[in-house]
Scaffold this motif. Structure first.
Motif, PDB file in Angstrom:
ATOM      1  N   PHE A  62      42.797  45.135  39.681  1.00  0.00           N
ATOM      2  CA  PHE A  62      42.467  44.534  38.383  1.00  0.00           C
ATOM      3  C   PHE A  62      40.965  44.563  38.104  1.00  0.00           C
ATOM      4  O   PHE A  62      40.547  44.672  36.952  1.00  0.00           O
ATOM      5  CB  PHE A  62      43.029  43.117  38.276  1.00  0.00           C
ATOM      6  N   ASN A  63      40.143  44.514  39.136  1.00  0.00           N
ATOM      7  CA  ASN A  63      38.702  44.660  38.932  1.00  0.00           C
ATOM      8  C   ASN A  63      38.395  46.063  38.406  1.00  0.00           C
ATOM      9  O   ASN A  63      37.605  46.230  37.473  1.00  0.00           O
ATOM     10  CB  ASN A  63      37.943  44.400  40.234  1.00  0.00           C
ATOM     11  N   TYR A  64      39.036  47.059  38.980  1.00  0.00           N
ATOM     12  CA  TYR A  64      38.860  48.428  38.505  1.00  0.00           C
ATOM     13  C   TYR A  64      39.327  48.550  37.050  1.00  0.00           C
ATOM     14  O   TYR A  64      38.673  49.192  36.224  1.00  0.00           O
ATOM     15  CB  TYR A  64      39.625  49.408  39.399  1.00  0.00           C
ATOM     16  N   ALA A  65      40.459  47.930  36.734  1.00  0.00           N
ATOM     17  CA  ALA A  65      40.977  47.963  35.362  1.00  0.00           C
ATOM     18  C   ALA A  65      39.983  47.344  34.386  1.00  0.00           C
ATOM     19  O   ALA A  65      39.779  47.858  33.281  1.00  0.00           O
ATOM     20  CB  ALA A  65      42.317  47.239  35.288  1.00  0.00           C
ATOM     21  N   ALA A  66      39.351  46.260  34.786  1.00  0.00           N
ATOM     22  CA  ALA A  66      38.345  45.624  33.923  1.00  0.00           C
ATOM     23  C   ALA A  66      37.173  46.571  33.683  1.00  0.00           C
ATOM     24  O   ALA A  66      36.647  46.644  32.571  1.00  0.00           O
ATOM     25  CB  ALA A  66      37.863  44.315  34.541  1.00  0.00           C
ATOM     26  N   LEU A  67      36.784  47.293  34.712  1.00  0.00           N
ATOM     27  CA  LEU A  67      35.698  48.267  34.559  1.00  0.00           C
ATOM     28  C   LEU A  67      36.101  49.417  33.630  1.00  0.00           C
ATOM     29  O   LEU A  67      35.240  50.079  33.054  1.00  0.00           O
ATOM     30  CB  LEU A  67      35.293  48.823  35.928  1.00  0.00           C
ATOM     31  N   GLU A  68      37.407  49.625  33.489  1.00  0.00           N
ATOM     32  CA  GLU A  68      37.934  50.655  32.584  1.00  0.00           C
ATOM     33  C   GLU A  68      38.260  50.068  31.204  1.00  0.00           C
ATOM     34  O   GLU A  68      39.024  50.652  30.436  1.00  0.00           O
ATOM     35  CB  GLU A  68      39.181  51.301  33.195  1.00  0.00           C
ATOM     36  N   ASN A  69      37.699  48.885  30.914  1.00  0.00           N
ATOM     37  CA  ASN A  69      37.846  48.212  29.611  1.00  0.00           C
ATOM     38  C   ASN A  69      39.269  47.750  29.297  1.00  0.00           C
ATOM     39  O   ASN A  69      39.663  47.707  28.143  1.00  0.00           O
ATOM     40  CB  ASN A  69      37.315  49.086  28.474  1.00  0.00           C
ATOM     41  N   LYS A  70      40.024  47.401  30.316  1.00  0.00           N
ATOM     42  CA  LYS A  70      41.347  46.803  30.116  1.00  0.00           C
ATOM     43  C   LYS A  70      41.164  45.290  30.166  1.00  0.00           C
ATOM     44  O   LYS A  70      40.403  44.775  30.986  1.00  0.00           O
ATOM     45  CB  LYS A  70      42.346  47.244  31.187  1.00  0.00           C
ATOM     46  N   TYR A  96      55.059  38.737  34.813  1.00  0.00           N
ATOM     47  CA  TYR A  96      53.811  38.048  35.139  1.00  0.00           C
ATOM     48  C   TYR A  96      52.658  38.718  34.396  1.00  0.00           C
ATOM     49  O   TYR A  96      52.569  39.946  34.377  1.00  0.00           O
ATOM     50  CB  TYR A  96      53.558  38.111  36.647  1.00  0.00           C
ATOM     51  N   TYR A  97      51.769  37.891  33.828  1.00  0.00           N
ATOM     52  CA  TYR A  97      50.653  38.441  33.058  1.00  0.00           C
ATOM     53  C   TYR A  97      49.536  37.403  32.947  1.00  0.00           C
ATOM     54  O   TYR A  97      49.729  36.215  33.198  1.00  0.00           O
ATOM     55  CB  TYR A  97      51.112  38.836  31.647  1.00  0.00           C
ATOM     56  N   ASN A  98      48.382  37.843  32.540  1.00  0.00           N
ATOM     57  CA  ASN A  98      47.251  37.004  32.149  1.00  0.00           C
ATOM     58  C   ASN A  98      46.103  37.934  31.793  1.00  0.00           C
ATOM     59  O   ASN A  98      46.186  39.146  31.997  1.00  0.00           O
ATOM     60  CB  ASN A  98      46.831  36.028  33.240  1.00  0.00           C
ATOM     61  N   ASP A  99      45.025  37.346  31.265  1.00  0.00           N
ATOM     62  CA  ASP A  99      43.848  38.176  31.036  1.00  0.00           C
ATOM     63  C   ASP A  99      43.210  38.444  32.395  1.00  0.00           C
ATOM     64  O   ASP A  99      43.268  37.617  33.302  1.00  0.00           O
ATOM     65  CB  ASP A  99      42.880  37.511  30.047  1.00  0.00           C
ATOM     66  N   ILE A 100      42.619  39.594  32.534  1.00  0.00           N
ATOM     67  CA  ILE A 100      42.090  40.018  33.834  1.00  0.00           C
ATOM     68  C   ILE A 100      40.980  39.104  34.350  1.00  0.00           C
ATOM     69  O   ILE A 100      40.972  38.783  35.547  1.00  0.00           O
ATOM     70  CB  ILE A 100      41.666  41.505  33.794  1.00  0.00           C
ATOM     71  N   PRO A 101      40.051  38.620  33.525  1.00  0.00           N
ATOM     72  CA  PRO A 101      39.052  37.697  34.071  1.00  0.00           C
ATOM     73  C   PRO A 101      39.677  36.466  34.737  1.00  0.00           C
ATOM     74  O   PRO A 101      39.205  36.018  35.780  1.00  0.00           O
ATOM     75  CB  PRO A 101      38.222  37.313  32.844  1.00  0.00           C
ATOM     76  N   THR A 102      40.751  35.957  34.180  1.00  0.00           N
ATOM     77  CA  THR A 102      41.418  34.797  34.779  1.00  0.00           C
ATOM     78  C   THR A 102      42.118  35.181  36.077  1.00  0.00           C
ATOM     79  O   THR A 102      42.083  34.429  37.048  1.00  0.00           O
ATOM     80  CB  THR A 102      42.428  34.184  33.786  1.00  0.00           C
TER      81      THR A 102
END
Length: 115
Positions: A62-70, A96-102
């Motif tokens: 999920f950290n990688y996904a955030a770096l890819e603007n997800k 299961y879901y949530n915003d990536i920062p959370t």
């Protein structure tokens, strides 16, 4: 020491795999698919005697996904639901879901005892 590493695909793709490597041996893998602004972990496997790998694999992916603007993170893996219940995921209609920062915030110490 545990290393969480991205497995190179060789070309730009809408999916990614992360491996958990301990003592030069792969002991867990996490597969993620990207679409629009969301990232979905659809497969995660780990050695049963090493449940501590689950959170590390999820956070690496999920950290990688955030770096890819997800921005939104989803997980459809049924084999890790006890971990997802204790992490910062919401559950709706079995998903299961949530915003990536959370998601990246971590597990509360009180909830960790339930795993």
């Amino acid at each position: 020491m545990i290393l969480f590493r991205r497995v190179p695909t060789g070309e730009e793709s809408d999916e990614i795999t992360f491996e958990a490597v301990e003592n030069d041996a792969v002991c867990g893998k996490c597969h993620m698919i990207f679409s629009a602004d969301k990232a979905t972990v659809d497969n995660l496997c780990y050695e049963p005697e090493k449940p501590y790998l689950v959170e590390g694999l999820l956070k690496s992916a999920f950290n990688y996904a955030a770096l890819e603007n997800k921005y939104l993170g989803y997980c459809t893996c049924e084999n890790i639901t006890p971990f997802l219940d204790n992490m910062n995921f919401k559950k709706q209609n079995g998903e299961y879901y949530n915003d990536i920062p959370t998601i990246l915030l971590g597990i509360c110490c009180k909830k960790r005892d339930n795993i």
